[in-house]
Design a protein around this motif. Structure first.
Motif, PDB file in Angstrom:
ATOM      1  N   SER A 283       0.843  -1.195   0.000  1.00 14.22           N
ATOM      2  CA  SER A 283       0.000   0.000   0.000  1.00 14.22           C
ATOM      3  C   SER A 283       0.880   1.248   0.000  1.00 14.22           C
ATOM      4  CB  SER A 283      -0.893  -0.022   1.241  1.00 14.22           C
ATOM      5  OG  SER A 283      -0.073   0.010   2.379  1.00 14.22           O
ATOM      6  N   ASN A 284       0.250   2.407  -0.100  1.00 11.76           N
ATOM      7  CA  ASN A 284       1.000   3.665  -0.048  1.00 11.76           C
ATOM      8  C   ASN A 284       1.770   3.744   1.257  1.00 11.76           C
ATOM      9  OD1 ASN A 284       0.203   4.718  -2.469  1.00 11.76           O
ATOM     10  ND2 ASN A 284      -1.646   5.659  -1.604  1.00 11.76           N
ATOM     11  N   GLY A 285       3.035   4.103   1.161  1.00 14.30           N
ATOM     12  CA  GLY A 285       3.837   4.265   2.372  1.00 14.30           C
ATOM     13  C   GLY A 285       4.455   2.980   2.888  1.00 14.30           C
ATOM     14  N   SER A 286       4.239   1.856   2.200  1.00 14.64           N
ATOM     15  CA  SER A 286       4.790   0.588   2.703  1.00 14.64           C
ATOM     16  C   SER A 286       6.296   0.489   2.483  1.00 14.64           C
ATOM     17  CB  SER A 286       4.079  -0.610   2.063  1.00 14.64           C
ATOM     18  OG  SER A 286       4.176  -0.548   0.660  1.00 14.64           O
ATOM     19  N   GLY A 287       6.837   1.283   1.555  1.00 16.35           N
ATOM     20  CA  GLY A 287       8.298   1.305   1.367  1.00 16.35           C
ATOM     21  C   GLY A 287       8.762   0.896  -0.028  1.00 16.35           C
ATOM     22  N   LYS A 288       7.833   0.800  -0.977  1.00 15.69           N
ATOM     23  CA  LYS A 288       8.202   0.357  -2.331  1.00 15.69           C
ATOM     24  C   LYS A 288       9.246   1.269  -2.972  1.00 15.69           C
ATOM     25  CE  LYS A 288       3.950   0.736  -3.839  1.00 15.69           C
ATOM     26  NZ  LYS A 288       3.324   1.243  -2.605  1.00 15.69           N
ATOM     27  N   SER A 289       8.964   2.574  -2.964  1.00 18.89           N
ATOM     28  CA  SER A 289       9.902   3.503  -3.622  1.00 18.89           C
ATOM     29  C   SER A 289      11.249   3.479  -2.914  1.00 18.89           C
ATOM     30  CB  SER A 289       9.353   4.928  -3.619  1.00 18.89           C
ATOM     31  OG  SER A 289       8.171   4.984  -4.373  1.00 18.89           O
ATOM     32  N   THR A 290      11.217   3.407  -1.583  1.00 20.00           N
ATOM     33  CA  THR A 290      12.468   3.354  -0.827  1.00 20.00           C
ATOM     34  C   THR A 290      13.288   2.135  -1.248  1.00 20.00           C
ATOM     35  OG1 THR A 290      11.324   4.417   1.020  1.00 20.00           O
ATOM     36  CG2 THR A 290      13.428   3.348   1.524  1.00 20.00           C
ATOM     37  N   LEU A 291      12.605   1.001  -1.411  1.00 19.22           N
ATOM     38  CA  LEU A 291      13.296  -0.228  -1.815  1.00 19.22           C
ATOM     39  C   LEU A 291      13.930  -0.052  -3.200  1.00 19.22           C
ATOM     40  CD1 LEU A 291      13.978  -3.139  -1.206  1.00 19.22           C
ATOM     41  CD2 LEU A 291      11.669  -3.810  -1.852  1.00 19.22           C
ATOM     42  N   LEU A 292      13.191   0.539  -4.118  1.00 16.57           N
ATOM     43  CA  LEU A 292      13.740   0.759  -5.466  1.00 16.57           C
ATOM     44  C   LEU A 292      14.921   1.737  -5.412  1.00 16.57           C
ATOM     45  CD1 LEU A 292      10.607   1.084  -7.804  1.00 16.57           C
ATOM     46  CD2 LEU A 292      11.817  -0.961  -7.076  1.00 16.57           C
ATOM     47  N   HIS A 293      14.778   2.788  -4.601  1.00 15.63           N
ATOM     48  CA  HIS A 293      15.856   3.786  -4.510  1.00 15.63           C
ATOM     49  C   HIS A 293      17.131   3.162  -3.941  1.00 15.63           C
ATOM     50  CE1 HIS A 293      12.747   7.331  -4.494  1.00 15.63           C
ATOM     51  NE2 HIS A 293      12.846   6.713  -5.652  1.00 15.63           N
ATOM     52  N   LEU A 294      16.950   2.221  -3.021  1.00 14.53           N
ATOM     53  CA  LEU A 294      18.125   1.515  -2.472  1.00 14.53           C
ATOM     54  C   LEU A 294      18.784   0.664  -3.557  1.00 14.53           C
ATOM     55  CD1 LEU A 294      16.569   0.394   0.909  1.00 14.53           C
ATOM     56  CD2 LEU A 294      18.712   1.691   0.707  1.00 14.53           C
ATOM     57  N   MET A 295      17.938  -0.022  -4.363  1.00 16.02           N
ATOM     58  CA  MET A 295      18.506  -0.914  -5.375  1.00 16.02           C
ATOM     59  C   MET A 295      19.208  -0.142  -6.478  1.00 16.02           C
ATOM     60  SD  MET A 295      16.109  -4.244  -5.686  1.00 16.02           S
ATOM     61  CE  MET A 295      14.454  -3.681  -5.584  1.00 16.02           C
ATOM     62  N   CYS A 296      18.750   1.087  -6.749  1.00 21.05           N
ATOM     63  CA  CYS A 296      19.451   1.783  -7.829  1.00 21.05           C
ATOM     64  C   CYS A 296      20.450   2.804  -7.291  1.00 21.05           C
ATOM     65  CB  CYS A 296      18.503   2.330  -8.874  1.00 21.05           C
ATOM     66  SG  CYS A 296      17.397   3.514  -8.254  1.00 21.05           S
ATOM     67  N   GLY A 297      20.808   2.680  -6.021  1.00 25.51           N
ATOM     68  CA  GLY A 297      21.909   3.483  -5.488  1.00 25.51           C
ATOM     69  C   GLY A 297      21.610   4.966  -5.387  1.00 25.51           C
ATOM     70  N   LEU A 298      20.340   5.308  -5.117  1.00 25.68           N
ATOM     71  CA  LEU A 298      20.015   6.719  -4.867  1.00 25.68           C
ATOM     72  C   LEU A 298      20.135   7.009  -3.379  1.00 25.68           C
ATOM     73  CD1 LEU A 298      16.877   7.214  -7.163  1.00 25.68           C
ATOM     74  CD2 LEU A 298      19.186   8.077  -7.552  1.00 25.68           C
ATOM     75  N   ILE A 299      19.895   5.968  -2.565  1.00 26.46           N
ATOM     76  CA  ILE A 299      20.101   6.030  -1.114  1.00 26.46           C
ATOM     77  C   ILE A 299      20.791   4.718  -0.717  1.00 26.46           C
ATOM     78  CG2 ILE A 299      18.168   7.583  -0.568  1.00 26.46           C
ATOM     79  CD1 ILE A 299      16.455   5.144   0.086  1.00 26.46           C
ATOM     80  N   TYR A 300      21.249   4.643   0.513  1.00 24.28           N
ATOM     81  CA  TYR A 300      22.055   3.484   0.926  1.00 24.28           C
ATOM     82  C   TYR A 300      21.501   2.897   2.219  1.00 24.28           C
ATOM     83  CZ  TYR A 300      24.747   5.810  -2.551  1.00 24.28           C
ATOM     84  OH  TYR A 300      25.097   6.394  -3.731  1.00 24.28           O
ATOM     85  N   PRO A 301      21.642   1.569   2.377  1.00 30.54           N
ATOM     86  CA  PRO A 301      21.043   0.941   3.567  1.00 30.54           C
ATOM     87  C   PRO A 301      21.632   1.482   4.869  1.00 30.54           C
ATOM     88  CG  PRO A 301      22.057  -0.722   2.115  1.00 30.54           C
ATOM     89  CD  PRO A 301      22.365   0.604   1.536  1.00 30.54           C
ATOM     90  N   MET A 302      20.779   1.615   5.875  1.00 34.12           N
ATOM     91  CA  MET A 302      21.261   2.016   7.200  1.00 34.12           C
ATOM     92  C   MET A 302      21.543   0.779   8.033  1.00 34.12           C
ATOM     93  SD  MET A 302      18.708   5.087   7.870  1.00 34.12           S
ATOM     94  CE  MET A 302      19.118   6.730   7.360  1.00 34.12           C
ATOM     95  N   GLU A 303      20.879  -0.303   7.670  1.00 30.41           N
ATOM     96  CA  GLU A 303      21.153  -1.602   8.290  1.00 30.41           C
ATOM     97  C   GLU A 303      21.276  -2.613   7.172  1.00 30.41           C
ATOM     98  OE1 GLU A 303      17.695  -2.415  10.602  1.00 30.41           O
ATOM     99  OE2 GLU A 303      18.004  -0.622  11.808  1.00 30.41           O
ATOM    100  N   GLY A 304      22.063  -3.659   7.412  1.00 30.12           N
ATOM    101  CA  GLY A 304      22.173  -4.745   6.445  1.00 30.12           C
ATOM    102  C   GLY A 304      22.999  -4.347   5.229  1.00 30.12           C
ATOM    103  N   SER A 305      22.901  -5.154   4.187  1.00 29.59           N
ATOM    104  CA  SER A 305      23.749  -4.894   3.018  1.00 29.59           C
ATOM    105  C   SER A 305      22.996  -5.171   1.733  1.00 29.59           C
ATOM    106  CB  SER A 305      24.981  -5.814   3.082  1.00 29.59           C
ATOM    107  OG  SER A 305      24.554  -7.155   2.937  1.00 29.59           O
ATOM    108  N   ILE A 306      23.525  -4.558   0.673  1.00 27.29           N
ATOM    109  CA  ILE A 306      22.950  -4.773  -0.648  1.00 27.29           C
ATOM    110  C   ILE A 306      24.094  -4.987  -1.638  1.00 27.29           C
ATOM    111  CG2 ILE A 306      22.593  -2.271  -0.809  1.00 27.29           C
ATOM    112  CD1 ILE A 306      20.296  -2.854  -2.732  1.00 27.29           C
TER     113      ILE A 306
END
Ligand SMILES: Nc1ncnc2c1ncn2[C@@H]1O[C@H](COP(=O)(O)OP(=O)(O)O)[C@@H](O)[C@H]1O
Ligand SMILES: [Mg+2]
Length: 273
Positions: free
Chosen positions: A39-62
């Motif tokens: 749903s809206n706000g569940s984190g989809k865009s954040t997940l995509l942004h992490l995968m394309c290197g626009l932002i970086y994980p604060m925990e864990g690794s990619i």
């Protein structure tokens, strides 16, 4: 099949109190079409942004093709170039992506940034213009186009660099039915030529069309379930819990009926639609 992306225990938050993603474990094999729903706000865009290197994980690794990356990885020219030329990201809002004076400039921008000679960039743009039927628009500024035309230009601007991986954030939002079906066909064609495709959407009809593997993000910003589109779409409790469908009441001939908001399936009364 090797993994294009491997996420391990990934967490991300924008502010101290607001979690956007928590404990995400996900592997995306080469050549797969993967849908990420939530749903809206569940984190989809954040997940995509992490995968394309626009932002970086604060925990864990990619990791991308087995190479773990963080912000500093992009300071290495070889990794930066390989990553940026391999991954194409189509933003939800085309206006956030398009900024050049004309559509043609938009299409050649990516290849020129990657150091292609101008004639090769224009050759690539010509191919994309034919593929996306943009012939009538090349000299026009993109802000003068309709949202469907803008979306095609935004996709075209990504395709001119011929990336291996295409990531679409809500590709259907705000588009007319003809453009939607064009984009679905295009995603299939791109998949057929071997691209890895990741699509974030809250449109279950798109998930149904794509018949892809599906990751469901919950409102707690974690992966609730991963499965085939048929498995996910037939799990009504899961879809209600993830706030992807809801139950509505309405009247037929004086009787109140309850229906699920599965718009792509016609609803029935005693066998009749
Ligand atoms: N730039 C931002 N600043 C602060 N919070 C944000 C920002 N972007 C997203 N969020 C928050 O992070 C959560 C996940 O958002 P997002 O990834 O955009 O979800 P979705 O794409 O599924 O709608 C939401 O609670 C949202 O409000
Ligand atoms: Mg989003």
């Amino acid at each position: 099949m090797r993994a294009i992306f491997e996420l391990k225990n990934v967490g991300y938050q924008y502010t101290d109190t607001r979690k956007a993603l928590s404990n995400i474990n996900l592997s995306v094999p080469e050549g797969e079409i993967l849908s990420i729903v939530g749903s809206n706000g569940s984190g989809k865009s954040t997940l995509l942004h992490l995968m394309c290197g626009l932002i970086y994980p604060m925990e864990g690794s990619i990791a991308y093709k087995g190479i773990e990356f963080q912000e500093k990885s992009f300071k290495k020219a070889a990794f930066n170039r390989e990553f940026r030329s391999s991954i194409g990201f189509v933003f939800q809002n085309s206006d956030a992506q398009l900024f050049c004076p004309t559509v043609l400039d938009e299409l050649i921008f990516g290849p020129l940034q990657l150091g292609y000679p101008k004639n090769l960039a224009i050759e690539r743009a010509d191919e994309v213009v034919r593929m996306l039927h943009l012939e009538a628009y090349t000299d026009r500024p993109s802000y003068m186009l309709s949202s469907g035309e803008k979306k095609r230009v935004a996709i075209g601007a990504v395709l001119t660099t011929n990336p291996e991986v295409l990531i679409f954030d809500e590709p259907m939002s705000g588009l007319d039915p003809k453009t939607r079906s064009f984009i679905i066909d295009l995603i299939f064609e791109l998949s057929q030529v071997g691209k890895t495709i990741i699509v974030a959407t809250h449109h279950l009809d798109l998930v149904d069309y794509l018949k892809s593997r599906v990751v469901v993000l919950s409102e707690r910003h974690t992966i609730e379930k991963t499965g085939s589109s048929d498995e996910i779409l037939s799990d009504t409790d899961l879809l209600i819990n993830a706030n992807l469908i809801a139950e509505y009441s309405h009247r037929h001939n004086g009787t109140v009926h309850k229906h699920l908001s599965l718009g792509f399936l016609s609803h029935r009364h005693g066998g009749k639609s």
